[in-house]
Scaffold this motif. Sequence first.
Motif, PDB file in Angstrom:
ATOM      1  N   TYR A 196       0.813  -1.210   0.000  1.00  0.00           N
ATOM      2  CA  TYR A 196       0.000   0.000   0.000  1.00  0.00           C
ATOM      3  C   TYR A 196       0.853   1.270   0.000  1.00  0.00           C
ATOM      4  N   GLU A 197       2.131   1.145  -0.364  1.00  0.00           N
ATOM      5  CA  GLU A 197       3.018   2.307  -0.319  1.00  0.00           C
ATOM      6  C   GLU A 197       2.401   3.495  -1.057  1.00  0.00           C
ATOM      7  N   THR A 198       2.275   4.605  -0.335  1.00  0.00           N
ATOM      8  CA  THR A 198       1.704   5.818  -0.898  1.00  0.00           C
ATOM      9  C   THR A 198       2.517   7.004  -0.399  1.00  0.00           C
ATOM     10  N   SER A 199       2.949   7.843  -1.329  1.00  0.00           N
ATOM     11  CA  SER A 199       3.785   8.989  -1.019  1.00  0.00           C
ATOM     12  C   SER A 199       2.961  10.270  -1.114  1.00  0.00           C
ATOM     13  N   TYR A 200       3.075  11.116  -0.084  1.00  0.00           N
ATOM     14  CA  TYR A 200       2.397  12.405  -0.027  1.00  0.00           C
ATOM     15  C   TYR A 200       3.466  13.497   0.011  1.00  0.00           C
ATOM     16  N   ASP A 201       3.613  14.245  -1.088  1.00  0.00           N
ATOM     17  CA  ASP A 201       4.548  15.362  -1.140  1.00  0.00           C
ATOM     18  C   ASP A 201       3.814  16.618  -0.672  1.00  0.00           C
ATOM     19  N   VAL A 202       4.260  17.200   0.425  1.00  0.00           N
ATOM     20  CA  VAL A 202       3.582  18.333   1.044  1.00  0.00           C
ATOM     21  C   VAL A 202       4.134  19.636   0.464  1.00  0.00           C
ATOM     22  N   PHE A 203       3.234  20.475  -0.040  1.00  0.00           N
ATOM     23  CA  PHE A 203       3.615  21.754  -0.636  1.00  0.00           C
ATOM     24  C   PHE A 203       3.322  22.946   0.258  1.00  0.00           C
ATOM     25  N   ALA A 204       2.271  22.841   1.095  1.00  0.00           N
ATOM     26  CA  ALA A 204       1.875  24.019   1.883  1.00  0.00           C
ATOM     27  C   ALA A 204       1.127  23.618   3.150  1.00  0.00           C
ATOM     28  N   TYR A 205       1.198  24.524   4.105  1.00  0.00           N
ATOM     29  CA  TYR A 205       0.433  24.436   5.349  1.00  0.00           C
ATOM     30  C   TYR A 205      -0.445  25.674   5.449  1.00  0.00           C
ATOM     31  N   GLU A 206      -1.550  25.557   6.164  1.00  0.00           N
ATOM     32  CA  GLU A 206      -2.404  26.703   6.429  1.00  0.00           C
ATOM     33  C   GLU A 206      -2.584  26.831   7.931  1.00  0.00           C
ATOM     34  N   GLU A 207      -2.549  28.060   8.407  1.00  0.00           N
ATOM     35  CA  GLU A 207      -2.759  28.310   9.825  1.00  0.00           C
ATOM     36  C   GLU A 207      -4.262  28.367  10.078  1.00  0.00           C
ATOM     37  N   VAL A 208      -4.779  27.430  10.898  1.00  0.00           N
ATOM     38  CA  VAL A 208      -6.214  27.350  11.173  1.00  0.00           C
ATOM     39  C   VAL A 208      -6.591  28.094  12.452  1.00  0.00           C
ATOM     40  N   ALA A 209      -5.626  28.406  13.261  1.00  0.00           N
ATOM     41  CA  ALA A 209      -5.760  29.222  14.470  1.00  0.00           C
ATOM     42  C   ALA A 209      -4.357  29.759  14.741  1.00  0.00           C
ATOM     43  N   PRO A 210      -4.227  30.794  15.545  1.00  0.00           N
ATOM     44  CA  PRO A 210      -2.891  31.342  15.780  1.00  0.00           C
ATOM     45  C   PRO A 210      -1.887  30.273  16.242  1.00  0.00           C
ATOM     46  N   GLY A 211      -0.838  30.076  15.427  1.00  0.00           N
ATOM     47  CA  GLY A 211       0.220  29.128  15.752  1.00  0.00           C
ATOM     48  C   GLY A 211      -0.100  27.670  15.484  1.00  0.00           C
ATOM     49  N   LEU A 212      -1.273  27.368  14.902  1.00  0.00           N
ATOM     50  CA  LEU A 212      -1.672  25.980  14.626  1.00  0.00           C
ATOM     51  C   LEU A 212      -1.805  25.778  13.124  1.00  0.00           C
ATOM     52  N   ARG A 213      -0.959  24.897  12.575  1.00  0.00           N
ATOM     53  CA  ARG A 213      -0.932  24.668  11.130  1.00  0.00           C
ATOM     54  C   ARG A 213      -1.394  23.254  10.780  1.00  0.00           C
ATOM     55  N   VAL A 214      -2.046  23.149   9.612  1.00  0.00           N
ATOM     56  CA  VAL A 214      -2.420  21.840   9.056  1.00  0.00           C
ATOM     57  C   VAL A 214      -1.953  21.792   7.609  1.00  0.00           C
ATOM     58  N   ILE A 215      -1.718  20.580   7.126  1.00  0.00           N
ATOM     59  CA  ILE A 215      -1.340  20.407   5.712  1.00  0.00           C
ATOM     60  C   ILE A 215      -2.499  20.882   4.850  1.00  0.00           C
ATOM     61  N   SER A 216      -2.209  21.772   3.908  1.00  0.00           N
ATOM     62  CA  SER A 216      -3.277  22.316   3.070  1.00  0.00           C
ATOM     63  C   SER A 216      -3.104  22.022   1.581  1.00  0.00           C
ATOM     64  N   LYS A 217      -1.900  21.599   1.175  1.00  0.00           N
ATOM     65  CA  LYS A 217      -1.713  21.276  -0.247  1.00  0.00           C
ATOM     66  C   LYS A 217      -0.650  20.198  -0.351  1.00  0.00           C
ATOM     67  N   TYR A 218      -0.987  19.135  -1.100  1.00  0.00           N
ATOM     68  CA  TYR A 218      -0.049  18.029  -1.275  1.00  0.00           C
ATOM     69  C   TYR A 218      -0.334  17.295  -2.575  1.00  0.00           C
ATOM     70  N   ARG A 219       0.639  16.479  -2.978  1.00  0.00           N
ATOM     71  CA  ARG A 219       0.491  15.650  -4.183  1.00  0.00           C
ATOM     72  C   ARG A 219       0.523  14.198  -3.762  1.00  0.00           C
ATOM     73  N   VAL A 220      -0.387  13.405  -4.315  1.00  0.00           N
ATOM     74  CA  VAL A 220      -0.434  11.968  -4.091  1.00  0.00           C
ATOM     75  C   VAL A 220      -0.867  11.308  -5.396  1.00  0.00           C
ATOM     76  N   ASP A 221      -0.187  10.254  -5.766  1.00  0.00           N
ATOM     77  CA  ASP A 221      -0.509   9.510  -6.985  1.00  0.00           C
ATOM     78  C   ASP A 221      -0.638  10.414  -8.207  1.00  0.00           C
ATOM     79  N   GLY A 222       0.212  11.427  -8.306  1.00  0.00           N
ATOM     80  CA  GLY A 222       0.209  12.308  -9.472  1.00  0.00           C
ATOM     81  C   GLY A 222      -0.868  13.379  -9.457  1.00  0.00           C
ATOM     82  N   ALA A 223      -1.698  13.425  -8.421  1.00  0.00           N
ATOM     83  CA  ALA A 223      -2.752  14.430  -8.339  1.00  0.00           C
ATOM     84  C   ALA A 223      -2.415  15.428  -7.244  1.00  0.00           C
TER      85      ALA A 223
END
Length: 186
Positions: free
Chosen positions: A153-180
């Motif tokens: 089930y090997e799956t690679s997630y290339d992370v491009f960006a994070y978004e701050e959802v509250a002051p000082g708290l970030r979540v992954i907001s943009k990534y590539r998986v399986d060419g998408a």
Amino acid sequence: LLQKHRAFVGWQFGDGKIRSLDMRGTYAPNGKDQPTEVISTLQVGPIFRQTTVRLAGPISEIGFTGSVFWASDENGFTRPLFGDEQAFLLSRSVLFEEGASELPGTSEPPVTIGGTAYPVVRVTPAHGDAIDLAIDPQTGALVRGVVDPGGPYETSYDVFAYEEVAPGLRVISKYRVDGATIAFSP
């Protein structure tokens, strides 16, 4: 590196800093400028539901009830996920819900991404697949996460960006998986 990553995102799963999260996003296949799917994810603690709506077709969903991972296909048939599928989704959840920094890690050989070498830490959640985390040692940002490295089930997630959802708290907001490319906003 795991502690540096935790400091970068400002939270970890279960610490109560992010109790719920409602993210909306798009899915654009490799080479496409326009998205072909719209994704909606609602998360409350470990419980989540992700709905994918194809712009030219039906809806599919995956989720976790707190005790069972499940999937619903385009025909509306819902089934529980067990075994390898469950292990994969558990590890994917650990990756995106910032649960990795509380797990013990081991060093793996560095990986080169975009011409830059990044150190890799491997964590393995109980009942899940291993996860290789390529972390930028300067910022603590995750650059790539690979679930089930070397496995079926090997799956690679290339992370491009994070978004701050509250002051000082970030979540992954943009990534590539399986060419998408998948892009979210809270």
